[in-house]
Write an enzyme that holds these catalytic residues in place. Structure first.
Site, short mmCIF file in Angstrom:
data_model
loop_
_atom_site.label_atom_id
_atom_site.label_comp_id
_atom_site.label_asym_id
_atom_site.label_seq_id
_atom_site.Cartn_x
_atom_site.Cartn_y
_atom_site.Cartn_z
N GLU A 28 0.82 -1.22 0.00
CA GLU A 28 0.00 0.00 0.00
C GLU A 28 0.85 1.26 0.00
O GLU A 28 0.65 2.17 -0.78
CB GLU A 28 -0.91 0.02 1.23
CG GLU A 28 -2.12 -0.89 1.14
CD GLU A 28 -3.01 -0.74 2.35
OE1 GLU A 28 -3.31 0.42 2.72
OE2 GLU A 28 -3.40 -1.75 2.94
N ASP A 101 -2.13 -4.21 3.63
CA ASP A 101 -2.26 -4.41 5.07
C ASP A 101 -3.31 -5.49 5.37
O ASP A 101 -4.29 -5.64 4.65
CB ASP A 101 -2.67 -3.10 5.76
CG ASP A 101 -1.56 -2.06 5.70
OD1 ASP A 101 -0.41 -2.44 5.43
OD2 ASP A 101 -1.85 -0.87 5.90
N ASP A 103 -5.95 -5.93 7.09
CA ASP A 103 -7.18 -5.49 7.73
C ASP A 103 -8.24 -5.32 6.64
O ASP A 103 -8.00 -5.65 5.48
CB ASP A 103 -6.97 -4.18 8.51
CG ASP A 103 -6.37 -3.07 7.65
OD1 ASP A 103 -6.47 -3.14 6.41
OD2 ASP A 103 -5.80 -2.13 8.22
N GLU A 105 -9.58 -2.70 5.13
CA GLU A 105 -9.22 -1.78 4.04
C GLU A 105 -8.16 -2.41 3.15
O GLU A 105 -8.23 -2.33 1.91
CB GLU A 105 -8.72 -0.45 4.61
CG GLU A 105 -9.77 0.37 5.31
CD GLU A 105 -10.95 0.74 4.42
OE1 GLU A 105 -10.73 1.12 3.26
OE2 GLU A 105 -12.10 0.61 4.88
N TYR A 318 2.49 -4.18 13.32
CA TYR A 318 1.39 -3.39 12.76
C TYR A 318 0.69 -2.59 13.85
O TYR A 318 0.39 -3.13 14.93
CB TYR A 318 0.40 -4.32 12.06
CG TYR A 318 -0.58 -3.61 11.18
CD1 TYR A 318 -0.16 -2.76 10.17
CD2 TYR A 318 -1.95 -3.79 11.36
CE1 TYR A 318 -1.07 -2.10 9.35
CE2 TYR A 318 -2.87 -3.14 10.54
CZ TYR A 318 -2.41 -2.29 9.54
OH TYR A 318 -3.32 -1.64 8.74
N ARG A 320 -2.27 -1.00 13.99
CA ARG A 320 -3.74 -0.94 14.11
C ARG A 320 -4.23 -2.30 14.62
O ARG A 320 -4.38 -3.24 13.86
CB ARG A 320 -4.38 -0.59 12.76
CG ARG A 320 -4.00 0.80 12.27
CD ARG A 320 -4.71 1.18 10.99
NE ARG A 320 -4.32 2.52 10.55
CZ ARG A 320 -3.33 2.78 9.72
NH1 ARG A 320 -2.63 1.77 9.20
NH2 ARG A 320 -3.03 4.01 9.38
N HIS A 363 -4.52 -8.99 14.70
CA HIS A 363 -3.09 -8.70 14.77
C HIS A 363 -2.59 -8.84 16.20
O HIS A 363 -3.35 -8.74 17.15
CB HIS A 363 -2.80 -7.27 14.30
CG HIS A 363 -3.16 -7.02 12.87
ND1 HIS A 363 -2.38 -7.43 11.83
CD2 HIS A 363 -4.23 -6.40 12.32
CE1 HIS A 363 -2.94 -7.07 10.70
NE2 HIS A 363 -4.08 -6.46 10.97
#
Length: 714
Positions: A28, A101, A103, A105, A318, A320, A363
């Protein structure tokens, strides 16, 4: 035979050429490219998508509500060139690895990229890889263990995107029509605004009450102890004014004082779990003064990779996450480091922490990728902010796997008898018996660690009163939200997710619904008006419980328990009916924020109006649109010339300051906002300052004037 040999050679060459093709890895962020390229070597071509390349258009709702709420995706404006380059690179590659990533998104970005590449060529294998940390081991393990796209996670992202679009693109036009052009309302941000506005109402309605405390200095041998009156005639003293305090002092000042009780209390101070996103944002706000946005920006830099001399390393996992889980590899790493550096503080077994019931647990907790990279060992390679944030992450993680600390608190009661009345003064002191995990903590140190000495007094010992000390106080009302407290509240109420906390605050600030004052979040007049409109006409949709239930349903979509179109349909039908009904019945608030002023337009001579724009109030000509003259609102008269002092913003960061309108002829500036009050001593204007020692207080802008006093009640 010759022909067969030639054919075989050609086939071998084709296979060889195919094997030599690079593998395209798409991430990303461009910040990860250099780090991952070093880990994978020349056989891999690492490119960045720069986030979403395919999304909903901004110009229209683009949701087909009549056909299962199917979204209409387009290439994001200005991103077509990047997408085309990735498609071209994919055609030339032997394989494509989507490393977005891990997640919702990231999964959606990978899904869109796969579809876009397949649309151009279906001959290149496309696989999904993910990793929690950018280290050689994690990246290479991901490459050899690819997986498919998680369709359920994509559905959850699609549902959230559709849900937010339907809310925003139906509420916002209503606000344009009835309140002010250019306004917007978001599904989650509106709930956060409600929390901030309701807290502001509590702050404004709170009436402080006066109370007093009484302390005394007692001398025993050569040591003086300061103790506070905690009991008077067996009850907690309720001292409402100075007269009541002086009455007690008169009764007891010449009487004998004896130590009536000494109590020792031992306490185990437990280690804390490694950081989740919300905990990191809260701690960074409280300890480092970081906003949530800044915390996430710096954490992103540490995650993507920092050059440590010859090598480039992702320093943290990570950032988040809502989980406190730690991998076995990380546990082995930190325990090996502790056995070498603090063997006496290493527990027999790894310390385990319970993951919250609402945590998605996708995560690990936020932790350093390598324990051996202590803050001191790499500080020369980090910026000041990077070092400070990395330090608290490192300290929190390493200390989480150490022994608990132990402290002892000694409380001493001193009795003073005056006839039939008696008072108890109490003095306490705490000291650490065992430092435990505090041995690795510096930046996260607390009062418990610093401790102090315990009073060395014995029961029955006589002490002398040296001095009484009385002090006036006022009860404190509810505190306004800060970045830390609003994030904690959002998490507790189940509103938003780790990836959205920072953006929720940023959106409210960017829309000028909320401003920051002394690190507190204060709703603006515009924010309060939007809050009133939404709460009156859409109470259900700005209710924290309802919003939390929607987050739970999104989680259920990700868990394949609920069909996303059904979830949206259940929400959409009653919501649309409410919007349609309100749009017919709601009164117009347009122009209610405009104010008449005594200022006159220097261009056409018509009166200037005080209007509210994106960045606050300003003056605009009442002759608009024929005259479009605008200017900043004068806040005070310049002390150097006859100009006005107005608010300005610096270039780049946009930090607000206050300067003279006659600049550059006049160079007067102030970093503190003028208030509507002139100094009673010299006549210059005054400003409001804030510091931890004095709190909010007024100061004269004149450097030769010493006038200063606390903020007056209005």
């Amino acid at each position: 035979m010759a022909t067969e040999k030639t054919a075989k050679k050609k086939t071998t060459k084709k296979k060889s050429a195919k094997q030599e093709k690079q593998i395209l890895v798409i991430v990303e962020s461009p910040g990860k490219v250099k780090t991952i390229e070093k880990y994978l070597g020349p056989s891999y071509n690492v490119k960045a998508s720069m986030g979403h390349l395919i999304d909903l258009p901004k110009s229209r709702t683009a949701i087909d509500v009549d056909h299962n709420f199917e979204p209409e995706y387009i290439t994001v404006r200005g991103r077509a060139k990047i997408l085309k380059e990735l498609q071209t690179d994919a055609k030339k590659s032997g394989k494509v690895l989507l490393a977005c990533d891990n997640d919702r998104e990231g999964e959606a970005i990978a899904w869109h990229l796969r579809n876009a590449i397949v649309a151009k060529t279906d001959k290149v294998p496309i696989e999904r890889i993910s990793f929690n940390e950018i280290t050689p081991q994690a990246v290479n393990e991901a490459v050899v263990n690819p997986r498919g796209i998680d369709e359920a996670k994509v559905s959850a992202q699609k549902a959230r995107r559709v849900l937010d679009r339907l809310v925003g693109y139906n509420l916002s036009p209503l606000l344009w029509k009835k309140v002010k052009n250019g306004l917007s309302a978001g599904r989650v941000q509106s709930v956060a605004l409600r929390l901030i506005c309701e807290r502001e109402k509590e702050v404004e309605s709170f009436i402080p009450e006066e109370y007093w405390t009484l302390e005394a200095d007692f001398k025993a041998k050569k040591t003086v102890y300061t103790a506070q009156l905690v009991l008077w005639n067996g009850s907690k003293p309720d001292l409402k004014n100075e007269a009541e305090v002086k009455a007690i002092i008169e009764k007891i000042q010449n009487n004998e004082c004896i130590v009536s009780d000494v109590r020792d209390t031992d306490k185990t101070i437990r280690t804390k779990a490694p950081f989740t996103t919300s905990q990191l944002q809260q701690t960074a706000a409280n300890r480092l003064g970081f906003t949530s946005r800044k915390t996430m920006q710096v954490a992103q830099q540490l995650y993507e990779g920092v050059s440590l001399g010859a090598s480039r390393v992702g320093l943290i996992t990570y950032m988040r996450t809502d989980s406190v889980r730690i991998s076995n590899t990380a546990l082995e790493d930190v325990r090996a480091w502790l056995s070498k550096n603090y063997p006496n503080e290493l527990p027999e077994k790894p310390v385990e922490y319970t993951v919250g019931k609402n945590a998605q647990d996708a995560h690990e907790a936020i932790r350093p990728t390598y324990t051996e990279y202590t803050p001191d060992s790499i500080k020369e390679f980090l910026s000041k902010d990077q070092l400070r944030l990395y330090t608290i992450i490192w300290e929190r993680f390493v200390s989480s796997q150490m022994n608990n600390a132990k402290s002892r608190t000694v409380s001493v009661d001193i009795k003073v008898v005056a006839g039939n009345e008696e008072g108890i003064f109490r003095v306490s002191g705490t000291k650490l018996l065992e430092k435990g995990f505090y041995k690795v903590i510096k930046l996260l140190s607390s009062k418990e660690e610093s401790g102090g000495s315990c009073p060395a007094l014995k029961t029955g010992e006589k002490v002398n009163v040296e001095k009484f000390r009385n002090e006036q106080h006022f009860t404190q009302g509810p505190a306004r939200f800060t970045d830390a407290s609003i994030v904690r509240t959002l998490e507790e109420k189940g509103i938003g997710r780790p990836s959205t906390y920072a953006s929720i605050i940023s959106v409210l600030l960017d829309r000028y619904y909320v401003t920051r004052s002394n690190k507190q979040l204060v709703p603006t007049i515009l924010g309060k008006l939007i809050f009133d409109v939404l709460v009156e006409h859409f109470p259900l949709y700005v209710d924290s419980d309802f919003t939390a239930s929607m987050e739970t349903k999104l989680d259920e979509v990700e868990e394949n328990k609920v069909s996303w179109p059904e979830m949206i349909r259940e929400f959409w039908n009653p919501f649309k009916a409410t919007v349609d009904d309100v749009s017919k019945t709601i009164e117009s608030y347009k122009g209610t924020l405009d104010e008449q002023t005594d200022f006159v337009c220097e261009k056409c001579g018509k009166p200037l109006l005080k209007k509210l724009g994106r960045f606050g109030f300003f003056l605009a000509c009442s002759g608009f649109p024929e005259c479009r003259n605008t200017r900043s609102i004068p806040l005070a008269k310049c002390p150097k010339c006859d100009g006005d002092v107005v608010a300005r913003k610096t270039k780049g960061r946009g930090k607000e300051f206050y300067g003279c309108t006659n600049y550059p002829d006049c160079d007067f500036i102030s970093h503190f906002k003028p208030i509507k009050q002139d100094c009673p001593k010299c006549g210059f204007f005054m400003v409001e300052k804030f510091d931890k020692k004095n709190g909010a207080h007024k100061v004269c802008i004149n450097p030769e004037c010493d006038y200063l006093h606390a903020v007056d009640e209005e």
